[in-house]
Every structure is written in C-alpha cells, then in structure tokens.
Scaffold this motif. Structure first.
Motif, PDB file in Angstrom:
ATOM      1  N   GLU A 509       0.826  -1.208   0.000  1.00 42.21           N
ATOM      2  CA  GLU A 509       0.000   0.000   0.000  1.00 42.21           C
ATOM      3  C   GLU A 509       0.860   1.258   0.000  1.00 42.21           C
ATOM      4  O   GLU A 509       0.558   2.238  -0.692  1.00 42.21           O
ATOM      5  N   LYS A 512       2.263   1.707  -3.469  1.00 41.73           N
ATOM      6  CA  LYS A 512       1.243   2.246  -4.379  1.00 41.73           C
ATOM      7  C   LYS A 512       1.166   3.768  -4.238  1.00 41.73           C
ATOM      8  O   LYS A 512       1.074   4.501  -5.226  1.00 41.73           O
ATOM      9  N   GLN A 516       1.908   6.702  -7.127  1.00 38.88           N
ATOM     10  CA  GLN A 516       0.830   7.604  -7.546  1.00 38.88           C
ATOM     11  C   GLN A 516       0.944   8.989  -6.917  1.00 38.88           C
ATOM     12  O   GLN A 516       0.008   9.795  -6.996  1.00 38.88           O
ATOM     13  N   ARG A 702       2.761  -0.449 -13.989  1.00 38.64           N
ATOM     14  CA  ARG A 702       3.190  -0.340 -12.589  1.00 38.64           C
ATOM     15  C   ARG A 702       3.301  -1.737 -12.008  1.00 38.64           C
ATOM     16  O   ARG A 702       2.369  -2.537 -12.140  1.00 38.64           O
ATOM     17  N   TYR A 742      -4.618  -2.063  -8.432  1.00 36.44           N
ATOM     18  CA  TYR A 742      -3.676  -3.063  -8.922  1.00 36.44           C
ATOM     19  C   TYR A 742      -4.352  -4.429  -8.829  1.00 36.44           C
ATOM     20  O   TYR A 742      -5.395  -4.572  -8.191  1.00 36.44           O
TER      21      TYR A 742
END
Length: 761
Positions: A509, A512, A516, A702, A742
C-alpha cells in the motif's frame, strides 16, 4: 485506491459509447468476433500440449513441458492478441510505415531508412548461442502459427493490406526501435552546435541551474548535467527487509512511455523447462522484460548515457569524397525504395560514412551519427538469460550482454539481498565527452573502446537499505567510472527517497502511494516565488491554497504552467520556436523520429531555468500574456482545472481517422501529475500547440514485486491485454489504472507452492 488526491468523478472515463460503436462495425460485417484464447494448445510444432490459463483480467499463464514450447506459445499469444501493434513496431525502425499508412508517414520512413537499422537487425543472431537461436526460432514459429490460424486483426479489414509473416529480423528490429526512443543524447549535441552564436538560448538549455541532484550511487560527489533534461523518465526502487513489514525485499517499477492503444506491454506468466517468470513482455520479442521469477525480481529505468556522437564532414565539391587524417574516403551509397500506400514508390539515396550513417546532407556538407546500437546486439539473449537468473552472480552475467539501451536495473532476491547495476555498452573517448558536432576529418574523435563491464557502477546491499533510480545521474564526478549522460534534474528521485525515508516499514500500500504521488517540488517553488511578487489577487487566492500536489481538479498547475511558458524571454522563445532540422516543417510531436522544435529540449528545465533566470523575466509582460492565454483558452477561473488542459489520449494509428475513432480510440483521461511528480505526466511545451495538451509520456505499467511471497506481487498496465477493439480485454484495465487499483500478477496458488518447493530444493 486513489492516491492522487483527485476525487473528480469524471476522471474515470466512459467506455460504453465506444463499445457500442464496435458493435455497430460488427453488425455491418466489418469486424469478425473475438475468438476465445484456447485453454490448451495442440500442434505438431510442440513437443507436448501446452496449457493456457487466463485470469480474470486477461493475463495468460503458460504451462509447458519445455522452454522451447513455452516460447512458442508466448509467440502464439503475442501474434494472436497484438498482431497489428507488432506490425507497426517492426515498420517503425525499418522505415516501412508508408506501406500501410500512406504518404503522411514518408518523413518518418526517410529518416529511419538513413540509419540502416535493418542491416544490424539482420546481423544480431551472430551474437547468440545455438540455444538462443532455437528459442527465438520457436517464438517466431509461434507468432506465425497465430498469423496463419487466427482471423486477421480488424485494422487489416480497413487498410486492405496483407499481414506478412514474422521473422527473427523483425524481433531484432523492435529492439532497435525501443533503443532509438531511449537513446537521444544526439538531440542535445545537434542543438548545442546550432546555438554556437546564441549564448542567451544556450544558457537556458545548457547552463548550470544550481539544483541539488541526487546520484544513484551515493558518496560519489555531485553531478551537474550539461545537456537538457527533457522531463521524460521512469521510476524504480527497491528496499530490503529492514524497511518492510514482511521482512523481505519489495521492488517497484513504473516505466514511463508514450500512452498508446493497446499498451506497449503484454503481461504474462511463462513456465516451461528452466523458465518460470512473470511480468511485462514486449509483443514481438520472447521472454519477460520487467518482472520476477522464482528467485529474483528486477525493474528498469533509462540511463540515456553518452552513447552517440555527431561528425561534420566537408565533401569535395560535387563528390561524396572526404578526408580523415589525410586519407581520402568516399561515402557508401545505398539506394532504398519506399513503398507508399495509395501512391508512387519513392527512391531514396542514403549514405554511410566511416563514423556511421549520414543523417543530414546539404550541398557539400554531411552530418554522420555514431551510436552504440550500430553493431550486432545480443539483447534477446540477454533477456532470456535474465529471465533464468537465480542470484546476484547470474543476474550480473545475464546483464553483461545488455548493451543497448543502457538501463538502471534494481534487483531483489529471495535470500533478502538488494542491488543495482547500470547495464549497457558505453564508449570511451580520448578527451571526451564532446559537446556539439565534432570534426569528422580528425581521427582523434574515434571511440577508443568500451567501459569494462566489471567497472560499470553497482550497488549490493547498501547500508541505507534502499536504492532509488528516476533517470537521475548514476554517479557523481568523484566516481571511478563517471557515466556522462542526459539526466533528470532529480525532483522525482528526491521525492521518492523522501517518501521511503518518511516511513520506517513499507508494504504494497505504501508503494502504491509512492507510485501515484503527484507532489511537484518545482511547481511549489514557483508558487512561493510568485507569492512574493505583485500578482493579481485572483492568482494569489489560487496559489495560497496550493500545496504542491498537481491534482486534476486544481487550477494552480494550469496557472503556473501558462505563466512559465509566457515568462520565457522573447529572444529565447523565438529561437525555441525554430524547427529542429533546417527546412523541417514542425508538425504534431511524434511525427518525426526526432524533436519537432527546440521546446522539446527545454523539457524538465523549464521551471528550474525560469527560477535561475528570474532577473531576466519581464514579470508584468508575463502576467499580461498569461491572463490573455488563460482567458482565450479556458475563460474564467472556474474552468482552469488542470485536468481540463492536461489529458492523456491513447494513440492508435486508425483512431486518428475520424470514422474509425469510435472503434479504435477511447476517451481521453484527465491527468494529475506533471513533469516533476513521481506520477509523471510529461507533455509538449511548445506554446503554439493547442490545449488541452496531450500527455506524451506517463506510467505505462506499474509493478510491485514481493520476492519473499511471489503470490503477493501486484501490477497494472494502461489499457488491456488484447489489441482487438471488440475484446473485453481491450480496455478493461483503464478504469483500474486511473483509480489507482492493482491486481495480483504473480503465480496462482498451485504454482506458488511449486515455487516454494523449488526454492527449498
């Protein structure tokens, strides 16, 4: 999860209308329905049947008895799902676009033919082992089995052209195409020479900016790039178990490339014989380019080192003769025939010199290009060996054959180690590096050899417990091996390092969120500068609320970029407007295989250069121009949201034709981020281009790889797996991509158990 801070509902685009258009074309009999991918493949070209399991989002898992069979089926799936994309990908470097796209592609074809890439692609297998030749032949056979056994892609129904068989030559050609897009230092050398008498513009494009730029290898001193950073790049990083919740390494990668339909990547799991690997493959080439196997994971970003030089030759009047160190030589002439769809064939005379191909010739002057790719390349073999590497030593051995394009590889393994290698073949020069165009009559400018592979910069288990690369300099000036290159100014690298160090333990997490992240340090610095000036109250209200995050819903990035482009001094602006090549007519960016104007070289330097040259700025004039541009383009402030002017449109050649756009195209995406944010969304700067400005480079894929528990590895790419516009897998990932979602990429549970048992053995 949405980490961009953009809660605008319209950021998730609508696909229903496009799918209805596809159904209409099908009803009219113009498109055949999509055939389902078989669960098992039988053919006398296989040693045994091969099982194919497709997951919910369309990623196939190939399970074969041998590596040769696995690669045959990989070729079959690529050829079945991405035939038109593969055809375009081989035609780009070979200069054959006009054969199917018509006269508008001739300018592209002419230049690429001058490079004579076809010759080197033909020679590449001479660098391979017998096993590699067998594996590549199996892959090519699989592609052609698909071409013969499956319906032609719908593009050919409209173009009315045949799909010719795939060859080993074509596979090598697309490697050269990828290398060409990632090796562009010659652009800067061309412009540096062209600006010989223009110190003001040269200072904006090449002068020191006083920016603190982190190096990938720490403790090697500082590095001040002397060539423009274009703002195009990728991110990767790896952390060891001391910095993760699981106690095992985590590795992330998001390569930034041109947004296109379908995505440049095709995700798959390939298992057969010694091959057990998953990740992103390149349609047209065997193996996995970015990914993970049962023992290691890796990710790549571009180095763009000094691997190209330009040489000026003065020809004897009326001849092709020139002199090098007193010896008279002649250009070698090649006659190329360009076939033109709907037109007459064109005959093109191309020339090669002792330095390399001639890329520009006018009267009695010629400019030749030297490039490390002008030799047979073992790249395909490097990929297949990389896919089977199982530790740091075999990883190094595989990458010794990764010559072009040079890449920053980050590494992690199941034993808990992390590492980094700058992989690529780098020329050595006596007295280099050289700026501008050098004297092609002086033999002192010959390359003297290559940097030894053992001397290329590396890191293994660094004490800080992490490694970050974001196209920033590899080393500083104090390193034993200094790799000169066209590097980023470090905004992305600095931000990623900051976010890694901010949190003691990471998981998927937190990775991610980093991928982003849309924080733009230079935008915030410009904001703070403007708030100290006399600016309109309307601006002040917007800027005081801006926290540096380039949200699609925020008006601040729009205001700041309109201002930055308006503030470039008139004399500098006038020169940046000029075409890159003399007598070249600037068109839409990407129309040529080189920059259209000098604005493309300003790139990432725009805001740092503006801040460095603030005293040269006519602030009142810049404010006036900005207000006028915003008013004419967007109207009042309610329409200044960044997503209104900063959008991604996925490119497909037939989507540029109005009647086909509803079938092959998809709605543009309102993009957050900018040139400097980790979620980078780079766009053309030329102020004369219309708004909205289409994003030219953005994260194309990604991945977050967990080497301790491969079943936990995650990924998403930009569009979908299929190249067929009626397939449910043509665009099924676009919404997830925009939303920041994802999905599991790693092996299924049964294969995961096999991984575990293999590791224990």
């Amino acid at each position: 999860m949405r980490s961009t801070g953009d809660t605008d509902k319209e950021a998730a685009f609508r696909l229903r209308g496009f799918r209805r258009a596809g159904q209409l074309f099908r009803l009219l009999g113009k498109i055949r329905p999509v055939f389902k991918l078989p669960h098992e493949l039988f053919t006398d070209q296989l040693d045994a049947p091969v099982e194919i399991v497709r997951d919910d989002v369309g990623v196939p898992h190939i399970q074969a008895a041998t590596m040769k069979d696995a690669l045959f089926v990989q070729g079959f799936i690529h050829g079945r799902e991405r035939a038109f994309q593969m055809d375009i990908s081989r035609r780009l470097p070979l200069g054959q676009l006009a054969e199917i796209l018509g006269p508008q592609a001739l300018s592209y074809d002419r230049f690429m033919r001058s490079l004579n890439v076809s010759h080197w692609a033909e020679q590449a297998p001479s660098t391979w082992s017998d096993n590699t030749r067998e594996y590549v032949a199996a892959y090519v056979d699989g592609v052609n089995y698909a071409f013969k056994s499956q319906p032609l892609p719908p593009e050919y129904r409209f173009l009315q052209v045949p799909l010719r068989p795939w060859t080993v030559h074509d596979t090598n050609a697309i490697i050269y195409q990828l290398a060409w897009t990632l090796n562009s230092i010659w652009h800067s050398k061309w412009v540096y020479d062209a600006l010989d008498d223009n110190d003001d513009v040269k200072e904006w494009l090449f002068g020191a900016l006083g920016v603190e730029i982190p190096t990938i290898v720490p403790g090697t001193g500082s590095y001040e790039p002397w060539i423009p950073a274009t703002g195009v790049g990728s991110n990767n990083w790896v952390v060891d178990g001391t910095r993760t919740e699981s106690g095992g390494p985590l590795l992330a990668n998001d390569p930034h490339l041109m947004p296109q339909l379908p995505s440049i990547w095709y995700e798959m799991f390939v298992e057969g014989g010694a091959l057990h690997v998953f990740g992103a493959s390149l349609p047209g080439a065997p193996g996995i380019i970015i990914g993970q196997n049962q023992d290691i994971a890796w990710g790549v970003t571009n180095v763009d080192p000094d691997v190209q030089d330009l040489y000026r030759l003065h020809l004897e009047p009326g001849t092709t003769r020139y002199v090098v160190d007193g010896e008279t030589l002649s250009l070698t002439e090649r006659v190329e025939t360009l076939h033109v769809r709907g037109g007459v064939d064109e005959t093109l005379w191309c020339y090669d010199s002792v330095w390399g191909p001639v890329i520009y010739k006018e009267s009695d002057q010629a400019i030749a290009l030297a490039w490390t790719a002008f030799q047979p390349l073992p790249m395909v073999q490097a990929v297949l060996r990389l896919d089977r590497a199982h530790d740091w030593e075999t990883f190094n051995t595989a990458l010794a054959e990764w010559w072009v394009p040079a890449q920053n590889f980050v590494y992690a393994d199941r034993a808990g180690h992390i590492g980094y290698i700058a992989a690529g073949r780098i020329p050595t020069r006596s007295g280099g590096p050289w700026r501008g165009i050098v004297d092609g009559h002086d033999g002192r400018f010959r390359w003297t050899g290559w940097v030894e592979w053992t001397e290329m910069p590396r890191l293994f288990d660094p004490p800080q417990g992490f490694i970050v690369t974001a196209n920033n300099p590899v080393t500083g000036q104090d390193a034993a091996t200094v790799l000169f290159g066209r590097y980023s100014l470090g905004a992305r690298a600095n931000r990623i390092q900051e976010l890694i160090q901010r949190q003691p333990r990471h998981n998927a997490e937190s990775f991610k969120a980093i991928q982003q992240d849309i924080y733009s340090g230079p935008l915030l610095a410009l904001t703070q500068k403007l708030l100290r000036e006399d600016v309109p109250q309307e601006w002040r209200t917007i800027l005081e609320d801006f926290d540096g995050h380039a949200r699609a819903s925020s008006p601040a990035p729009t205001l700041l970029y309109f201002f930055a482009l308006s503030a470039v001094p008139p004399l500098v602006r006038e020169r940046l407007n000029q075409p890159f090549f003399p007598n070249q007519k600037p068109r839409v960016p990407g129309s040529h295989p080189f920059p259209e104007t000098l604005w493309e070289l300003l790139g990432e330097r725009l805001i740092p250069a503006l801040l460095a040259h603030w005293s040269q700025i006519d602030l009142a004039l810049a404010v006036e121009r900005t207000q006028k541009a915003l008013s004419q383009t967007l109207g009042d402030v309610d329409h200044w949201a960044w997503g209104n002017v900063h959008q991604a449109r996925l490119y497909h050649p037939l989507a540029e034709v109005k009647i086909f756009a509803p079938l092959f195209g998809r709605q543009s995406m309102r993009m957050p981020g900018d040139l400097y944010s980790p979620l980078q969304a780079a766009f053309p700067l030329d102020p004369r281009l219309p708004w909205p400005r289409w994003v030219s480079f953005m994260p194309s894929y990604r991945q977050i790889m967990d080497v301790k528990t491969p079943v936990e590895s995650l990924a998403v790419h930009l569009t979908g797996q299929s190249g067929h516009p009626l397939s449910s897998h043509y665009d099924n990932l676009m919404g997830a991509y925009v939303a920041g979602d994802y999905y599991p990429l790693g092996p299924g549970m049964m294969t995961h158990l096999w991984f575990m048992m293999r590791h224990e053995d």
